[in-house]
Structure formats: structure tokens, C-alpha cells
Scaffold this motif. Sequence first.
Motif, PDB file in Angstrom:
ATOM      1  N   GLN A  59       0.834  -1.199   0.000  1.00  0.00           N
ATOM      2  CA  GLN A  59       0.000   0.000   0.000  1.00  0.00           C
ATOM      3  C   GLN A  59       0.872   1.253   0.000  1.00  0.00           C
ATOM      4  OE1 GLN A  59      -3.143   0.027  -0.544  1.00  0.00           O
ATOM      5  NE2 GLN A  59      -3.414   2.222  -0.339  1.00  0.00           N
ATOM      6  N   ASN A  60       1.989   1.221   0.724  1.00  0.00           N
ATOM      7  CA  ASN A  60       2.909   2.356   0.743  1.00  0.00           C
ATOM      8  C   ASN A  60       3.490   2.617  -0.639  1.00  0.00           C
ATOM      9  OD1 ASN A  60       2.575   2.996   3.399  1.00  0.00           O
ATOM     10  ND2 ASN A  60       4.469   2.061   4.093  1.00  0.00           N
ATOM     11  N   VAL A  61       3.834   1.548  -1.339  1.00  0.00           N
ATOM     12  CA  VAL A  61       4.401   1.696  -2.683  1.00  0.00           C
ATOM     13  C   VAL A  61       3.366   2.303  -3.631  1.00  0.00           C
ATOM     14  CG1 VAL A  61       5.324   0.429  -4.655  1.00  0.00           C
ATOM     15  CG2 VAL A  61       6.083  -0.160  -2.354  1.00  0.00           C
ATOM     16  N   LYS A  62       2.124   1.853  -3.546  1.00  0.00           N
ATOM     17  CA  LYS A  62       1.066   2.407  -4.399  1.00  0.00           C
ATOM     18  C   LYS A  62       0.842   3.889  -4.096  1.00  0.00           C
ATOM     19  CE  LYS A  62      -1.561  -1.753  -5.392  1.00  0.00           C
ATOM     20  NZ  LYS A  62      -2.856  -2.430  -5.277  1.00  0.00           N
ATOM     21  N   GLN A  63       0.825   4.238  -2.820  1.00  0.00           N
ATOM     22  CA  GLN A  63       0.632   5.643  -2.427  1.00  0.00           C
ATOM     23  C   GLN A  63       1.811   6.498  -2.876  1.00  0.00           C
ATOM     24  OE1 GLN A  63      -2.185   6.749  -1.322  1.00  0.00           O
ATOM     25  NE2 GLN A  63      -1.481   8.856  -1.164  1.00  0.00           N
ATOM     26  N   TYR A  64       3.017   5.942  -2.760  1.00  0.00           N
ATOM     27  CA  TYR A  64       4.232   6.637  -3.199  1.00  0.00           C
ATOM     28  C   TYR A  64       4.132   6.978  -4.684  1.00  0.00           C
ATOM     29  CZ  TYR A  64       9.122   7.212  -4.571  1.00  0.00           C
ATOM     30  OH  TYR A  64      10.293   7.690  -5.104  1.00  0.00           O
ATOM     31  N   TRP A  65       3.770   5.992  -5.500  1.00  0.00           N
ATOM     32  CA  TRP A  65       3.698   6.230  -6.933  1.00  0.00           C
ATOM     33  C   TRP A  65       2.531   7.139  -7.305  1.00  0.00           C
ATOM     34  CZ3 TRP A  65       7.299   6.046 -10.287  1.00  0.00           C
ATOM     35  CH2 TRP A  65       8.412   5.247 -10.039  1.00  0.00           C
ATOM     36  N   LYS A  66       1.462   7.057  -6.536  1.00  0.00           N
ATOM     37  CA  LYS A  66       0.337   7.957  -6.787  1.00  0.00           C
ATOM     38  C   LYS A  66       0.765   9.404  -6.564  1.00  0.00           C
ATOM     39  CE  LYS A  66      -4.454   8.702  -5.442  1.00  0.00           C
ATOM     40  NZ  LYS A  66      -5.540   8.277  -4.560  1.00  0.00           N
ATOM     41  N   GLU A  67       1.476   9.675  -5.482  1.00  0.00           N
ATOM     42  CA  GLU A  67       1.968  11.033  -5.221  1.00  0.00           C
ATOM     43  C   GLU A  67       3.019  11.446  -6.253  1.00  0.00           C
ATOM     44  OE1 GLU A  67       2.897  12.244  -1.199  1.00  0.00           O
ATOM     45  OE2 GLU A  67       1.716  10.548  -0.440  1.00  0.00           O
ATOM     46  N   ASN A  68       3.877  10.511  -6.628  1.00  0.00           N
ATOM     47  CA  ASN A  68       4.914  10.796  -7.627  1.00  0.00           C
ATOM     48  C   ASN A  68       4.274  11.201  -8.954  1.00  0.00           C
ATOM     49  OD1 ASN A  68       7.165  10.885  -9.263  1.00  0.00           O
ATOM     50  ND2 ASN A  68       7.702   8.752  -9.011  1.00  0.00           N
ATOM     51  N   LEU A  69       3.284  10.451  -9.405  1.00  0.00           N
ATOM     52  CA  LEU A  69       2.615  10.774 -10.670  1.00  0.00           C
ATOM     53  C   LEU A  69       1.838  12.085 -10.586  1.00  0.00           C
ATOM     54  CD1 LEU A  69       1.426   7.231 -11.771  1.00  0.00           C
ATOM     55  CD2 LEU A  69       3.365   8.555 -12.651  1.00  0.00           C
ATOM     56  N   PHE A  70       1.306  12.392  -9.409  1.00  0.00           N
ATOM     57  CA  PHE A  70       0.636  13.684  -9.225  1.00  0.00           C
ATOM     58  C   PHE A  70       1.635  14.825  -9.394  1.00  0.00           C
ATOM     59  CE2 PHE A  70      -0.503  17.219  -6.425  1.00  0.00           C
ATOM     60  CZ  PHE A  70      -1.691  17.602  -7.019  1.00  0.00           C
ATOM     61  N   TYR A  71       2.811  14.702  -8.761  1.00  0.00           N
ATOM     62  CA  TYR A  71       3.853  15.724  -8.909  1.00  0.00           C
ATOM     63  C   TYR A  71       4.253  15.878 -10.376  1.00  0.00           C
ATOM     64  CZ  TYR A  71       4.643  15.625  -3.831  1.00  0.00           C
ATOM     65  OH  TYR A  71       4.506  15.711  -2.477  1.00  0.00           O
ATOM     66  N   LEU A  72       4.427  14.758 -11.063  1.00  0.00           N
ATOM     67  CA  LEU A  72       4.797  14.810 -12.477  1.00  0.00           C
ATOM     68  C   LEU A  72       3.730  15.513 -13.308  1.00  0.00           C
ATOM     69  CD1 LEU A  72       6.345  11.298 -13.171  1.00  0.00           C
ATOM     70  CD2 LEU A  72       7.483  13.504 -13.360  1.00  0.00           C
ATOM     71  N   ALA A  73       2.476  15.198 -13.058  1.00  0.00           N
ATOM     72  CA  ALA A  73       1.390  15.811 -13.825  1.00  0.00           C
ATOM     73  C   ALA A  73       1.340  17.318 -13.604  1.00  0.00           C
ATOM     74  CB  ALA A  73       0.060  15.168 -13.440  1.00  0.00           C
ATOM     75  N   VAL A  74       1.491  17.744 -12.365  1.00  0.00           N
ATOM     76  CA  VAL A  74       1.449  19.180 -12.068  1.00  0.00           C
ATOM     77  C   VAL A  74       2.637  19.897 -12.717  1.00  0.00           C
ATOM     78  CG1 VAL A  74       1.649  20.893 -10.232  1.00  0.00           C
ATOM     79  CG2 VAL A  74       0.117  18.947  -9.960  1.00  0.00           C
ATOM     80  N   LEU A  75       3.831  19.337 -12.560  1.00  0.00           N
ATOM     81  CA  LEU A  75       5.027  19.992 -13.110  1.00  0.00           C
ATOM     82  C   LEU A  75       5.012  20.007 -14.631  1.00  0.00           C
ATOM     83  CD1 LEU A  75       7.719  18.652 -10.622  1.00  0.00           C
ATOM     84  CD2 LEU A  75       6.653  20.917 -10.660  1.00  0.00           C
ATOM     85  N   LEU A  76       4.572  18.915 -15.248  1.00  0.00           N
ATOM     86  CA  LEU A  76       4.471  18.903 -16.711  1.00  0.00           C
ATOM     87  C   LEU A  76       3.378  19.850 -17.201  1.00  0.00           C
ATOM     88  CD1 LEU A  76       5.010  15.132 -17.539  1.00  0.00           C
ATOM     89  CD2 LEU A  76       6.553  17.039 -18.042  1.00  0.00           C
ATOM     90  N   GLY A  77       2.317  19.989 -16.419  1.00  0.00           N
ATOM     91  CA  GLY A  77       1.269  20.955 -16.753  1.00  0.00           C
ATOM     92  C   GLY A  77       1.794  22.385 -16.743  1.00  0.00           C
ATOM     93  N   ILE A  78       2.612  22.692 -15.736  1.00  0.00           N
ATOM     94  CA  ILE A  78       3.227  24.031 -15.664  1.00  0.00           C
ATOM     95  C   ILE A  78       4.142  24.243 -16.861  1.00  0.00           C
ATOM     96  CG2 ILE A  78       4.853  25.456 -14.369  1.00  0.00           C
ATOM     97  CD1 ILE A  78       3.692  24.130 -11.810  1.00  0.00           C
TER      98      ILE A  78
END
Length: 84
Positions: free
Chosen positions: A3-22
Motif C-alpha cells: 500500500q505504501n508503494v502504491k501511495q508513493y507512486w500515486k503522489e509521484n505521478l501527481f507531482y509529475l502531472a502538475v510539473l508537466l502541466g506548468i
Amino acid sequence: MQQNVKQYWKENLFYLAVLLGIWFLVSYVFGVLAVEQLNMIQMGGFKLGFWFSQQGSIYVFVILIFVYVRLMNRLDKKYNLEED
């Protein structure tokens, strides 16, 4: 742990989406789509639309790299995935 690994990647992909959006906003929208409106503003003797398309998107990209590194270091610490 799984569950920690899934949450880690979920947050990682969120950061990527926001930064790529910017980055998309600065490089494509400001540099291509809104260039006419931005060219009405002068910055250092150059039209702002020209500046974004030639310089601004590169500066923002480099800044986003450093922001991503900082965010990932914090995320690694949060989930105890730091490298030794």
C-alpha cells in the motif's frame, strides 16, 4: 508495504502531472497560443511573447527539474525510501 508503494507512486505521478502541466503552460500556451497578447508587454526591450518562446520556457524547465528533485527527496523520506 504494498500500500505504501502504491501511495508513493500515486503522489509521484501527481507531482509529475502538475510539473508537466506548468511546463506545458509556459512553453506552449505562453510561447505559442498567447504570443500575440504577450507581445504587447515589453520585458528588457523584448516582447514578452518572444521572451517566453525563446528563453522563459528553458528557464522554467530547469527550475522545474530542481523542484522535482526536492519534491522527490521529501517523498522518499516520507516513505522511507531514501538511498544510502
